[in-house]
Structures are given as C-alpha cells and as structure tokens.
Design a protein around this motif. Structure first.
Motif, short mmCIF file in Angstrom:
data_model
loop_
_atom_site.label_atom_id
_atom_site.label_comp_id
_atom_site.label_asym_id
_atom_site.label_seq_id
_atom_site.Cartn_x
_atom_site.Cartn_y
_atom_site.Cartn_z
N VAL A 40 46.04 65.99 73.16
CA VAL A 40 46.70 64.69 73.30
C VAL A 40 47.58 64.41 72.08
O VAL A 40 48.72 63.94 72.21
CB VAL A 40 45.66 63.56 73.48
N SER B 285 51.68 63.95 72.33
CA SER B 285 52.05 62.53 72.29
C SER B 285 52.59 62.08 70.93
O SER B 285 53.30 61.09 70.84
CB SER B 285 50.84 61.66 72.63
N PRO C 39 44.79 54.73 78.84
CA PRO C 39 45.75 55.24 79.82
C PRO C 39 46.08 54.17 80.87
O PRO C 39 45.19 53.53 81.43
CB PRO C 39 45.01 56.42 80.46
N PHE D 299 50.13 55.69 77.63
CA PHE D 299 49.02 55.29 76.77
C PHE D 299 49.36 53.94 76.14
O PHE D 299 50.36 53.80 75.46
CB PHE D 299 48.80 56.32 75.66
N ILE E 59 52.81 59.57 78.97
CA ILE E 59 51.80 60.62 79.11
C ILE E 59 52.46 61.90 79.59
O ILE E 59 53.02 61.96 80.69
CB ILE E 59 50.70 60.19 80.10
N ALA F 261 44.04 62.44 80.35
CA ALA F 261 44.19 60.98 80.32
C ALA F 261 43.34 60.32 81.40
O ALA F 261 42.78 59.23 81.18
CB ALA F 261 45.66 60.61 80.50
N ARG F 262 43.22 60.98 82.55
CA ARG F 262 42.45 60.40 83.65
C ARG F 262 40.95 60.59 83.48
O ARG F 262 40.17 59.71 83.85
CB ARG F 262 42.88 61.03 84.99
N LYS G 61 37.13 60.07 78.36
CA LYS G 61 37.00 58.81 77.64
C LYS G 61 36.42 59.15 76.27
O LYS G 61 35.29 59.63 76.16
CB LYS G 61 36.06 57.86 78.38
#
Length: 330
Positions: free
Chosen positions: A201, A205, A217, A222, A237, A245-246, A249
């Motif tokens: 990430v 990003s 997300p 983001f 994203i 992202a989905r 966590k």
C-alpha cells in the motif's frame, strides 16, 4: 569572589555565583561558565555578569530575555497541542545548556556556534559524541525558532530576530528510491501478512506509515481525514492494491511494523531501506512515468510546492527528451 572552581563529570570547571541584597531584596543567581576558558577569562566574565544583574536589579537596565525563557514559556503554553511532544521536549532538554542563557535578540553568531557544536565529534568537555546530521540540526534550531517567535507574539520580547538565525537545510541525500522488484523482495521476506500488505500500500500510494495504518477505503479512494499538513486528503487506490483495500483491516501497531520491517529488509538484502523510503519511491515512480511535480505533490499531500522540490532532481534525466521535442510540431 563570584567565581569558584567545581568538578563536573571529572573535569575542572568554573561556576559564577551572584548573591547580594539590593534595595531590600536578596538576589541569588548561579551559572556554570563555558568549558575551555582560563581562570582570568572566567573572572572577567563573572564581573560582567555581576554588572548586568546589578543593573537589572536597580532598574538601570531591563532584564534580558533568554532563549531558555522563551522555551519554557512555549512549553508551558503550547506543548499540550504538540503531536511530537516527547521528541521535541527531549531534544530541548538535551541541548538546554547550549541555549539556556543565550539572549533571544542576539541570534546570528550563536546559531552558527550552536550548529558547529552539534556537528562536532566531541562535547564541551572534550569527550567523544555523535555528530548530528543536517536534518537534526535543522529540526532543533526550528524548535528554538518557534519558541522565540511565540515569545515575540505574546509580547515577551520586543523584536523577532529569528531571521538572523543560520539554520542548515535538511539534506535530501538520504532519500533512497527502489522499484517494484525491490519492494516485493522486502514484502515477501516477512511472514507478517499485515506488514506485507502495508508495504504494498505504501509503495502504490505514497502514504506515510501512520496514514497507511489508519486510511479508510472508500469509493473515491483512501480517506485520511486530517493529515500532517492539517488538511483532509483522498488518495486514489491503485488497481494492484484494490484487493488489499477491500480485505485487509490494519490492526498492527507501528512499533511491530518497525521491528518486523527491520528483519524483512535485512533478509531481503536491503538493510539501508527505511519504510518511509517507500513514499520516496512512489514519488520516483510517478515522476519517471512523466507525472509533473505539482500532481506528485498533490498525491503525497504536500502543503506547499517547496516540499515537492526535493524530488526535482529526478526530472533532470528527462530534460534532454523535453528539449529535443522543441520545434518538432508539424
């Protein structure tokens, strides 16, 4: 005599003490005299300090506000809102002997001497110490400048002389730029699933570690809410991290990220790589793909163009191609 000899850390030093009753008020002050001066020089300095204290006590001269006074006021009034409270106060405490008795309006020569001391490999007593980097010197003098400016703002000192301070710019040489291959090597060198995801990430990003761990997300990207520059931010994203992202966590703590990152970077053969270098690498990837600095700054969340200029040298290799296109329009 106002000067006495004392032993400090096994070395002989001189200490000045002023203790008198002036106009019915007992005044006592003491100060350790800088190392490396002779007894005669210490005695001369002591007499000078005697005269200054007496002049202030009798009203012949206004009390001089020192940088130490400014720092204490700044900490008392504003430190509750500092995100870097622990780091800042530790630095200020460490270097207090260097600025405590320095007059706030007399900053040019002092700032040069202070920066020189921070770069030196020995302390005032001749013992070895670690030389500080340009970045550390820049930050430390920045803390002191902020304290002096605040003192001026609230009327504690009449003039803001911080423009006279010589503050070295932080060096950009520490930036390390890695490509997708090196990023994946480090990611695959860890067994921690969340760290592996955080590495990807960050690379795709340009977000900082703290931003990666708290980013939410959304359909637009983001969402970061309030960021380091004080503004909310949305980071698009990248398709290569859309699944992360989905599904992921982040619950991993920053301290664990740093521990596991250190192991992974060594195992992958990149012991010099910092997690923050993934942010620099993201900027490098965008610039090498032809994205302009203004847009890169927008993705990274820079508040001013000056922050993005640190990457300007990456554009240089494309300048020849740009010049070659002059006059080619048909």
């Amino acid at each position: 005599m106002p000067i006495e000899t004392v032993t400090k850390a096994g070395r002989r030093r001189y200490r000045w003490t002023f203790e008198r009753v002036i106009e019915g008020e007992r005044i006592r002050k003491t100060k350790l005299i800088p190392a490396g001066i002779s007894a005669a020089e210490a005695d001369k300095l002591g007499r000078q300090w005697d005269a200054e204290v007496y002049a202030v006590a009798t009203g012949a001269r206004k009390a001089v506000v020192t940088i130490g006074d400014c720092v204490r006021t700044h900490i008392n009034d504003k430190s509750a809102g500092w995100k870097d409270y622990k780091t800042r106060t530790q630095v200020l405490e460490k270097y207090a002997p260097e600025y405590e008795n320095q007059d706030a309006p007399d900053l040019y020569e002092w700032s040069v001497r202070f920066a020189g001391y921070m770069r030196a490999s020995v302390d005032r007593d001749g013992r070895p110490k670690k030389p500080m980097s340009h970045g550390t010197i820049h930050n430390t003098l920045g803390y002191l400048r902020a304290a002096i400016k605040y003192a001026h703002k609230i009327g504690k000192i009449a003039h803001d002389e911080t423009a006279k301070m010589v503050i070295p710019k932080p060096s950009d040489e520490r930036h390390i730029y890695k490509g997708r291959r090196e990023m994946l090597q480090v990611a695959m060198a860890t067994n921690d699933r969340q760290l592996r995801a955080a590495i990807r990430v960050a690379f795709y990003s340009g977000m900082r570690l703290g931003e990666v761990l708290r980013a939410v997300p959304t359909r637009d990207g983001f969402s970061l809410g309030t960021t380091k520059n004080g503004r909310p931010r949305i980071v698009p994203i990248h398709r290569k991290i859309a699944v992360i992202a989905r599904r992921v966590k982040f619950t991993i703590k920053p301290a664990r990220v740093k521990d596991e990152w250190q192991k992974a970077r060594v195992k992958a053969g990149h012991p010099e790589l910092r997690f923050h270098d993934l942010r620099h690498s993201a900027a490098s990837e965008m610039i090498n793909a032809g994205i302009d600095l203004y847009t890169v700054g927008g993705v990274l969340g820079h508040k001013t163009p000056a922050s993005t200029k640190r990457y300007a040298h990456l554009v240089t290799e494309r300048l020849a191609d740009a010049v070659a296109k002059i006059g080619n329009r048909r």
